[in-house]
Design an enzyme around this catalytic site. Structure first.
Site, PDB file in Angstrom:
ATOM      1  N   THR A  36      47.657  33.878  33.486  1.00 10.69           N
ATOM      2  CA  THR A  36      47.910  33.949  32.039  1.00 10.69           C
ATOM      3  C   THR A  36      48.880  32.848  31.631  1.00 10.69           C
ATOM      4  OG1 THR A  36      47.731  36.343  32.385  1.00 10.69           O
ATOM      5  CG2 THR A  36      48.286  35.609  30.168  1.00 10.69           C
ATOM      6  N   GLY A  89      53.883  36.222  33.103  1.00  7.68           N
ATOM      7  CA  GLY A  89      52.875  37.280  33.149  1.00  7.68           C
ATOM      8  C   GLY A  89      53.455  38.537  33.774  1.00  7.68           C
ATOM      9  N   ALA A  90      52.621  39.558  33.916  1.00  6.71           N
ATOM     10  CA  ALA A  90      53.049  40.792  34.584  1.00  6.71           C
ATOM     11  C   ALA A  90      51.812  41.515  35.114  1.00  6.71           C
ATOM     12  CB  ALA A  90      53.812  41.690  33.610  1.00  6.71           C
ATOM     13  N   LYS A 101      55.909  43.098  38.677  1.00  6.42           N
ATOM     14  CA  LYS A 101      55.437  41.725  38.855  1.00  6.42           C
ATOM     15  C   LYS A 101      55.361  41.402  40.341  1.00  6.42           C
ATOM     16  CE  LYS A 101      57.202  38.456  36.513  1.00  6.42           C
ATOM     17  NZ  LYS A 101      55.860  37.845  36.542  1.00  6.42           N
ATOM     18  N   GLY A 104      51.580  37.383  42.668  1.00  8.64           N
ATOM     19  CA  GLY A 104      51.531  36.021  43.198  1.00  8.64           C
ATOM     20  C   GLY A 104      52.720  35.683  44.088  1.00  8.64           C
ATOM     21  N   GLU A 110      60.951  34.182  39.472  1.00 10.53           N
ATOM     22  CA  GLU A 110      60.649  34.668  38.114  1.00 10.53           C
ATOM     23  C   GLU A 110      61.804  35.521  37.583  1.00 10.53           C
ATOM     24  OE1 GLU A 110      55.766  34.839  38.317  1.00 10.53           O
ATOM     25  OE2 GLU A 110      56.894  36.569  38.972  1.00 10.53           O
ATOM     26  N   LYS A 128      46.774  45.501  31.475  1.00  6.91           N
ATOM     27  CA  LYS A 128      48.065  45.581  32.168  1.00  6.91           C
ATOM     28  C   LYS A 128      49.011  46.602  31.512  1.00  6.91           C
ATOM     29  CE  LYS A 128      47.265  41.777  34.719  1.00  6.91           C
ATOM     30  NZ  LYS A 128      47.938  40.527  34.450  1.00  6.91           N
TER      31      LYS A 128
END
Ligand code: 5RP
Length: 237
Positions: A36, A89-90, A101, A104, A110, A128
């Site tokens: 995202t 993102g989350a 999170k 990745g 982050e 999500k």
């Protein structure tokens, strides 16, 4: 790409583009990681080509490479210990804007970048958004302490699994040289308490529970037709 995948990409693009459009000239921007955020980088690069001046702090090697290729000037937390805005993102967002999170394995950097940011923008697709956090919680762990940490995580009533790499034998090694342990809890009753309990284990570097940033968080939920923006009442725009 099938229709479902196309719709998902559209939703992510919508959220990413809206977040990039919130960036103002001169800002220092935290760049999260993932598919995202990829769209946010794409759009921000367009703004930079059109003359916007920003400097960005990437949260992973992947994001650093993408941002550099897109022509976005990079900086560091050393030079900017306080940053204007971070976009990330989350994997899950609950109604109180608490997050899980780390799909990745970038959640350590982050979290550092989110902590340094005055404003935290979370970009997600509508899948999500959950009523209650329940996904597995990634935990970054020093390899030296992996066995005692696994034992302590089991005491918190989860099933810890060391994340395995793809296209490499053995465990995932994070951008910081650590392992990631994915923890599936039967239920996450109190996310703040769980985040603190995991953080208190010696050898744990950081977990993917993000409960401490809700007051400065805005969530952009991308959809095929429109985006919904959920802002904490405490956010000062
Ligand atoms: C990486 C992350 C990502 O931000 C999170 O997994 C969301 O990624 P995507 O936008 O690809 O679904 O926490 O560690």
């Amino acid at each position: 790409m099938d229709q479902k995948a196309q719709d998902l990409s559209k939703a992510k693009r919508a959220a990413g583009y809206k977040a990039a459009d919130m960036i103002k000239d001169g800002m220092v921007v935290g760049l999260g990681t993932g598919s995202t955020v990829y769209y946010m980088i794409e759009r921000l690069a367009e703004h930079v080509r059109n003359g916007m001046r920003v400097s960005a702090i990437p949260t992973s090697f992947q994001t650093a490479i993408r941002a550099r290729e897109a022509g976005i000037p990079l900086t560091t937390l050393d030079d900017n210990p306080v940053i204007d805005i971070a976009v990330d993102g989350a994997d899950e967002v609950d109604p109180e804007l608490r997050l899980i999170k780390g799909r990745g394995a970038a959640h350590l950097r982050e979290k550092c970048v989110a902590a340094a940011a005055r404003q935290f923008i979370v970009v997600v697709d509508d899948q999500k958004v959950v009523r209650k956090l329940g996904a597995q919680v990634p935990v970054e762990v020093m390899p030296f302490a992996i066995m005692p940490v696994m034992a302590r995580l089991r005491e918190l009533e989860c099933e810890p699994v060391i994340r395995e790499a793809v296209k490499k034998d053995g465990p995932v090694i994070t951008d910081n040289g650590n392992f990631v342990v994915d923890c599936k809890f039967s239920s996450i009753g109190n996310p703040e308490k769980l985040e603190a309990a995991i953080a208190a284990i010696p050898g744990v570097v950081e977990s993917g529970l993000f409960c401490g940033f809700t007051k400065k968080t805005t969530v952009i939920v991308g959809g095929i037709k429109k985006c919904t923006v959920i802002t904490s009442p405490d956010v000062v725009a």
